[in-house]
Scaffold this motif. Structure first.
Motif, mmCIF file in Angstrom:
data_model
loop_
_atom_site.group_PDB
_atom_site.id
_atom_site.type_symbol
_atom_site.label_atom_id
_atom_site.label_comp_id
_atom_site.label_asym_id
_atom_site.label_seq_id
_atom_site.Cartn_x
_atom_site.Cartn_y
_atom_site.Cartn_z
ATOM 1 N N MET B 208 0.845 -1.199 0.000
ATOM 2 C CA MET B 208 0.000 0.000 0.000
ATOM 3 C C MET B 208 0.881 1.250 0.000
ATOM 4 O O MET B 208 0.651 2.191 -0.761
ATOM 5 C CB MET B 208 -0.915 0.007 1.235
ATOM 6 N N THR B 211 2.473 1.634 -3.328
ATOM 7 C CA THR B 211 1.547 2.126 -4.344
ATOM 8 C C THR B 211 1.477 3.641 -4.314
ATOM 9 O O THR B 211 1.467 4.307 -5.348
ATOM 10 C CB THR B 211 0.141 1.544 -4.096
ATOM 11 N N VAL B 212 1.414 4.156 -3.092
ATOM 12 C CA VAL B 212 1.285 5.606 -2.968
ATOM 13 C C VAL B 212 2.628 6.291 -3.248
ATOM 14 O O VAL B 212 2.707 7.227 -4.024
ATOM 15 C CB VAL B 212 0.773 5.972 -1.552
ATOM 16 N N ARG B 215 4.153 5.213 -6.867
ATOM 17 C CA ARG B 215 3.215 5.312 -7.989
ATOM 18 C C ARG B 215 3.255 4.046 -8.845
ATOM 19 O O ARG B 215 3.486 4.097 -10.045
ATOM 20 C CB ARG B 215 3.515 6.528 -8.859
ATOM 21 N N LEU B 216 3.106 2.899 -8.190
ATOM 22 C CA LEU B 216 3.109 1.632 -8.924
ATOM 23 C C LEU B 216 1.978 1.631 -9.953
ATOM 24 O O LEU B 216 0.887 2.123 -9.687
ATOM 25 C CB LEU B 216 2.895 0.471 -7.960
ATOM 26 N N ARG B 217 2.268 1.062 -11.108
ATOM 27 C CA ARG B 217 1.207 0.894 -12.099
ATOM 28 C C ARG B 217 0.353 -0.303 -11.708
ATOM 29 O O ARG B 217 0.786 -1.166 -10.961
ATOM 30 C CB ARG B 217 1.809 0.686 -13.487
ATOM 31 N N VAL B 218 -0.867 -0.330 -12.250
ATOM 32 C CA VAL B 218 -1.792 -1.389 -11.814
ATOM 33 C C VAL B 218 -1.228 -2.768 -12.098
ATOM 34 O O VAL B 218 -1.380 -3.687 -11.295
ATOM 35 C CB VAL B 218 -3.190 -1.258 -12.469
ATOM 36 N N LEU B 221 1.306 -3.595 -9.512
ATOM 37 C CA LEU B 221 0.640 -3.850 -8.240
ATOM 38 C C LEU B 221 0.021 -5.242 -8.242
ATOM 39 O O LEU B 221 0.157 -6.016 -7.286
ATOM 40 C CB LEU B 221 -0.433 -2.779 -8.025
#
Lengths: 472, 292, 298
Positions: B208, B211-212, B215-218, B221
């Motif tokens: 988590m 991700t923030v 800036r992981l891409r979907v 992730l």
């Protein structure tokens, strides 16, 4: 109008709601100019009967399969007796109505072409007062296409589209400038959209739309009543754009999912009432973007049940002046969300002394007036994070989510501002008529499952306790 | 030195077959497990919490009778995510290590049993015990739901039970690997609890944050989540019960659109790898290590 | 029956067995004798295929590493102490191991009677005394009447009384024609059970003697265990050292190696020095031929 239309085209082109955003979408433009129909018209049995009839006649057609393309150019009643089938053979349009007051009833009409530019349709009417009822349309690109046919009636038809890729499908039902039309008790499935363009005073009642892109789509169509319809398994159930004076009541919106996945979407819609609807298992129950469009009248949502959606209500930050009261919010994963970093301050979650029923309300009602003694404040750290970074939804239902919530509760410093407040939350759900998709009581099969599980658990343990003797 | 061998002292004895020994060891292990305190405690905890989840969620639907992906399923998924890996990891971790500590391992292996038979037999026996525990726990839930008339679909529950067992097999396999690697039972169980915390909380919270922050891409992730068997179980459950993953936001939507019907195969492969690979490594290590 | 060829076993850097070779014919009875760390147990574990090693061991022609199951089918094993599920019933344990050995005992009771545990089948293992546990282990080892018995310090955890009974049971049961391989510290066991004694020292075979020769050689040393109050121990040790003994501390007193004809000498020395002896025990001969000191086992 033309500026608004061009804005619309840009808006639709950018909208994630439409999967084929990059291509020019045929439904954003006026219907194609009528080209010559594929093949000869009125050369078959029915065509010759029509050619022989006069205005006001009733032409009855007996059972059989009629492979022909028909043009009804006089005001007659064309009635099928015993289930006649009109087969377009997979090319062009099948029936064109160009005279006013035509009645078309009792046919199975199948096999249009698949040319999206030509907009091949099973039935196209370009004259006022057409009555199209009790027909079955199968394997059609466009189903019923009414162009400038005000006062028409479309009733009791079954319209089944071609199971093509969504980008290659046509609209099951389309009305273009057809004021005062009545759309009633039809079923549309496997089409693209059912759409009303520039049509005022229309009633849409008792229809079913499923497995389409838009169950019902209104564009610039004012004064429309949408009641007691069922829209299930579409990408979007009901979507209203640039429309004013709409009453949406008693509809069921179930499992409308997909990239947009709204039960009901309202974009720049004005003067609307949404009441008595059952909105469940959609990705987003109700999606509000710039509605109400003017300050003339608050957006009115009451006595709806919004249950088991991923998100009950999504407000874009621009949404203001909505009133939500006496709705049941039941177990939506997010009950209410604000896209981006908006606030819901400009919307109200109660009216008078009546708020909504929230399944996650934790307060109680000591004085027994049916209203909780504490306000319902909605904030959770995880939802707040997800509103900011939607990708984090991947961690929904995981213990990590609960850890985040726990931190949010334990540490007031990281606690987000409440998303909204319902000052007078209801203690009990507001009763609504039973849902079409109410679960059939599965108590018996669940009970059987329970017994089966307990027995097999016991059997395994029993096997463990079995004798340890060698082979006999 | 007596060179003659008394008649009858040696017989041409064939040792029991692989399957026979496997069954013997598995049955022994199962029996030992179901009599043990951890099994009773976990089963009880699972049943009681499941009962709570079912009862509360059945009450929460407000009698609307609306069907959908409800709180019951979500609550049960959550419960499984917490309890099943803990149960399987610790049970697996205790298995070989505590036998070694008690000196039982050498004694068992001095019998006509191969190491693979012993390891696999123990794995199967523990798996059966976990299945029994899950059957009892879910059985209680199903009983409550049937009494409350809750609109949970039977198919959903069956899926959930099956996938929970898959999760149990995966994490049990990891637990057994820990058990083979550790010198002491306490170290193995400690490592199991630590791993449990990691899988349940640490990796997800880290992801988590990543991700923030990064800036992981979907797709990144999603790929990272597929490494965690718990996430795989969760996504698979949602996919099976709800037939789409868009409930999980952009990453779920990406998974649905990109892989669609192949998701079952992908999730299945992930859990299968988690079941087979650690067990295979455990077998390789176990066959080389001294049992004392 | 058992062939050990060039077996070398290392644990990390230390070498526990160095190029051990030995052939035991069927019906032979061999004792391994040696100090702790001499490699007795290690060698037995190699024979059981529990440890990997360099070299080759076969039992009845089966390589213990490659065909371990077949080799172990021929072996009944009794460990120093039976470690098994404590709350298992005795009869369950017997049935379990019978199944692992692929045999069906006609009567568990008969098996138990054979090792002097009649009517104990319903007891839990944890309820058994140490001696009874070893009898159970022996019963399990004898299941299927294996041609080889491997015994690893089987009496080490028993008291004197239990030891005697167990050894006599062993000598009765091992009977004729069975190959016996055992590690022991105790002369009387070797006298009762072994035909040959293999003396191991630091992982090598020192000598192989006949058991009858070995017993005589052993009488040379005994050890006196004197229990003495802690504050007097150092002075007692000094007194004994001055009297020509080599006492060692063991926590509760002193261990004094004595020759059999001078067993009482330390008592006199300490009495003269007014040092009180609280208790004593004469440990039967346990020193190995190469080592003058004594091992104490708990």
């Amino acid at each position: 109008m033309s500026t608004r239309l061009s804005i619309l085209i840009v808006a639709v082109g950018l909208s994630p709601a439409l999967p084929c955003a990059a291509e020019p979408d045929p439904h954003t433009a006026a219907p194609a100019k009528r080209q010559a129909a594929a093949g000869p018209v009125n050369t078959g049995v029915i065509g010759m009967r029509i050619a022989a009839a006069r205005d006001g006649d009733t032409v009855e057609i007996g059972p059989g399969i009629y492979r022909e393309h028909i043009r009804i150019d006089r005001s007659i009643r064309l009635v099928g007796r015993g289930g006649p089938v009109i087969d377009g053979g997979g090319s062009g349009d099948i029936i064109e109505i160009v005279a006013p007051g035509v009645v078309l009833r009792g046919f199975t009409i199948r096999g249009t072409g698949i040319d999206l530019d030509q907009e091949n349709a099973a039935v196209r009417a370009t004259a006022a007062g057409a009555v199209i009822e009790d027909n079955t349309l199968e394997d059609v690109l466009f189903g019923i296409d009414l162009r400038e046919a005000p006062g028409s009636v479309v009733r009791g038809n079954r319209i089944g589209g071609k199971k093509l890729d969504i980008a290659r499908r046509g609209d099951g039902l389309r009305l273009w400038r057809c004021d005062g039309a009545l759309i009633e008790n039809n079923t549309v499935h496997d089409g693209r959209d059912s759409i009303l363009w520039y049509s005022k005073g229309i009633t849409v009642r008792g229809n079913t739309g499923r497995d389409c892109r838009y169950g019902l789509h209104l564009m610039f169509s004012d004064g429309v009543t949408i009641e007691n319809n069922l829209f299930a398994n579409n990408s979007v159930g009901i979507y209203l754009m640039y429309t004013s004076g709409v009453n949406i009541s008693g509809n069921t919106l179930y499992r409308n999912r997909g990239p947009s996945g709204y039960g009901i979407g309202l974009k720049e819609t004005d003067r609307f009432t949404v009441t008595g609807n059952r909105i469940s298992a959609n990705r987003v129950g109700v999606y509000i973007d710039g509605s109400p469009f003017t300050a003339a009248q608050p957006g009115d949502f009451h006595r709806n049940t919004i249950a088991y959606n991923d998100i009950g209500f999504t407000f874009l930050p621009s949404a203001r002046n909505n009133e939500l009261y006496e709705n049941n919010f039941i177990d939506n994963i997010d009950q209410v969300s604000v896209a981006g970093r908006g606030s819901l301050e400009a919307n109200r979650f109660w009216k008078g002394e009546r708020g909504n029923y929230w399944s996650d309300y934790t307060g109680y009602d000591q004085n027994g007036d049916g209203v909780g003694d504490f306000i319902h404040e909605s904030w959770t750290l995880f939802e707040n994070m997800v509103d900011r970074e939607p990708k984090l939804r991947l961690f929904l239902f995981s213990p990590a989510q609960q850890a985040v919530e726990f931190v949010g509760r334990a540490l007031p410093s990281v606690r987000p501002e409440p998303k909204f407040i319902d000052e007078v939350p209801l203690m009990r759900p507001v009763p609504l008529p039973a849902d079409v998709y109410a679960s059939t009581p599965s108590a018996a099969s669940l009970g059987a499952l329970a017994v089966g599980l307990l027995l097999s658990g016991g059997a395994i343990v029993g096997a463990a306790g079995g004798r340890f003797g060698g082979p006999k | 030195m007596n060179a003659t061998i008394a008649a009858g002292a040696v017989r041409t004895a064939t040792p029991p077959s692989f399957g026979s020994n496997l069954a013997t060891v598995a049955q022994r292990e199962l029996r030992e497990a179901v009599r043990s305190r951890w099994f009773v405690l976990y089963t009880l905890a699972f049943a009681v919490l499941g009962l709570g989840v079912s009862y509360v969620s059945a009450a929460g639907s407000g009698g609307s009778g609306l069907a959908g992906f409800g709180r019951t399923t979500a609550g049960l998924i959550n419960l499984v995510l917490l309890i099943v890996p803990l149960m399987a990891l610790t049970a697996g971790a205790a298995s070989i290590a505590s036998d070694r500590e008690r000196g039982m391992l050498a004694y068992l292996l001095a019998q006509p049993v191969s190491r693979i038979e012993l390891l696999l037999g123990k794995y199967l026996g523990l798996a059966a015990a976990l299945f029994a525990s899950l059957c009892v726990g879910f059985g209680v839930c199903a009983a409550v739901l049937s009494f409350k008339g809750e609109g949970t679909r039977v198919a959903s529950l069956v899926w959930l039970i099956g996938l929970s067992m898959g999760l149990a097999l995966s994490t049990l396999s990891v637990g057994v690997l820990l058990s083979v690697l550790a010198r002491k039972a306490s170290a193995a169980v400690g490592a199991a609890v630590f791993l449990w915390l990691t899988l349940v909380f640490v990796t997800d919270l880290g992801l988590m944050a990543g991700t923030v922050a990064m800036r992981l891409r979907v797709e990144q992730l999603l790929a990272l989540s597929l490494v965690n068997p718990l996430q795989v179980f969760k996504m698979w459950s949602l996919h099976a019960v709800d037939a789409n993953l868009d409930v999980l936001g952009p990453a779920g939507l990406y998974a649905s659109e990109e892989f669609g019907g192949r998701l079952h195969a992908i999730f299945g492969l992930c859990l299968a790898l988690w079941s087979v690979v650690p067990l295979a490594v455990a077998a390789a290590v176990f066959s080389r290590r001294s049992p004392v | 029956m058992i062939s050990i060829q060039g077996v070398t076993k290392r644990f990390g850097r230390s070498t526990v067995l160095t190029d051990v070779s030995l052939d035991v014919l069927g019906g032979g009875s061999v004792a391994f004798w040696g100090a702790n760390g001499a490699g007795k147990s290690t060698l037995l574990r190699c024979v059981l295929g529990l440890l990997r090693f360099d070299g080759r061991i076969t039992v009845g022609g089966h390589d213990v590493l490659r065909a371990g199951k077949h080799a172990r089918m021929l072996i009944g094993y009794v460990p120093q102490e039976l470690g098994f599920y404590d709350d298992l019933r005795v009869d369950e344990a017997v049935r379990y191991f019978a199944r692992l050995k692929g045999i069906a005992p006609r009567s568990v009771d008969a098996v138990l009677v054979g090792v002097g545990l009649p009517g104990q089948g319903r007891k839990r293992i944890r309820e058994l005394s140490g001696g009874m546990k070893q009898r159970l282990a022996l019963a399990v080892a004898m299941l299927g009447d294996p041609p080889v018995l491997v015994l690893d310090e089987v009496t080490a955890s028993l008291d004197a009384c239990g030891r005697g009974e167990f050894v006599s049971l062993l000598s009765r049961l091992s009977g004729t024609g069975r190959t016996l391989l055992f590690a022991s510290h105790r002369v009387e066991e070797i006298a009762a059970l072994a035909e040959r004694v293999v003396v191991l020292e630091r992982g090598k075979i020192e000598t192989v003697t006949r058991a009858s020769d070995f017993s005589g050689h052993l009488g040379a040393d005994s050890t006196l265990h004197l229990t003495i109050r802690a504050d007097a121990r150092d002075s007692a040790a000094a007194v004994l050292r001055s009297g020509g003994f080599a006492p060692r501390h063991n926590g509760v007193g002193l261990l004094v190696p004595v020759r059999s004809e001078h067993k009482a000498a330390p008592f006199r020395l300490l009495a003269d020095a007014s040092i009180a002896i609280d208790d004593f025990e004469l440990l039967t001969a346990r020193s190995t031929p190469g080592h003058a000191h004594t091992e104490v086992h708990s």
